[in-house]
Design a protein around this motif. Sequence first.
Motif, short mmCIF file in Angstrom:
data_model
loop_
_atom_site.label_atom_id
_atom_site.label_comp_id
_atom_site.label_asym_id
_atom_site.label_seq_id
_atom_site.Cartn_x
_atom_site.Cartn_y
_atom_site.Cartn_z
N LEU A 92 54.57 12.12 -6.86
CA LEU A 92 55.52 11.72 -5.82
C LEU A 92 55.32 12.56 -4.57
O LEU A 92 55.14 13.78 -4.67
CB LEU A 92 56.95 11.93 -6.29
N PHE A 105 61.83 10.37 -0.50
CA PHE A 105 60.75 10.29 -1.47
C PHE A 105 60.02 8.97 -1.38
O PHE A 105 60.61 7.93 -1.09
CB PHE A 105 61.31 10.43 -2.89
N GLY A 106 58.72 9.03 -1.66
CA GLY A 106 57.96 7.82 -1.88
C GLY A 106 58.28 7.26 -3.25
O GLY A 106 58.98 7.88 -4.06
N SER A 107 57.74 6.09 -3.55
CA SER A 107 58.05 5.41 -4.81
C SER A 107 57.16 5.87 -5.96
O SER A 107 57.35 5.45 -7.09
CB SER A 107 57.94 3.90 -4.65
#
Lengths: 114, 115
Positions: A92, A105-107
């Motif tokens: 992440l 946050f990114g996925s």
Amino acid sequence: SAVISQKPSRDICQRGTSLTIQCQVDSQVTMMFWYRQQPGQSLTLIATANQGSEATYESGFVIDKFPISRPNLTFSTLTVSNMSPEDSSIYLCSGRTGTFEKLFFGSGTQLSVL
Amino acid sequence: AQSVTQLGSHVSVSEGALVLLRCNYSSSVPPYLFWYVQYPNQGLQLLLKYTSAATLVKGINGFEAEFKKSETSFHLTKPSAHMSDAAEYFCAVSDPGGSNYKLTFGKGTLLTVNP
């Protein structure tokens, strides 16, 4: 709030190869971080990606294994080098704008190493 | 060093029932505390945070958490579960005096909501 696009979302790789994960933020962020989440474990900070300079790695993580780039304030990459099955995890990226609470946050990238 | 313990890797409740997700922390200094939620195929989203103001913190989607220093706890609650609450929840702690304000996460609790 910032939106973080992370790719690939998942990959299956062969032992001994390398994979580069990209993280693009839709606005400038002051700090970017890379985390790893191994199966059944908590998120562990790998490193802080510093714009224009070498990343700051946490204990147990080294640059040769996880080289990180951050050429500008909106983009960063993490490479997982010479992969082994133990590297199978979710990776992440996250970015922080201004105050600490604004952490996005990114996925995530689900990596499986055979 | 900081650490976070989330009791129960999986919690299952019925729709309309109380949700209680437990989090205990260890920190040498007064911490900042956070709850994040992760829906399938999405990034972590901040639910709520404690940063030394009111001990009862209200977050999004009807969730709240209470900071109890004597118990070193920061449990997450919601009076009535909804199907859309099904997700993984992470408790995190930070040292506000640290240079990077790095987060230390718990292992996460998967919440399932049964109809």
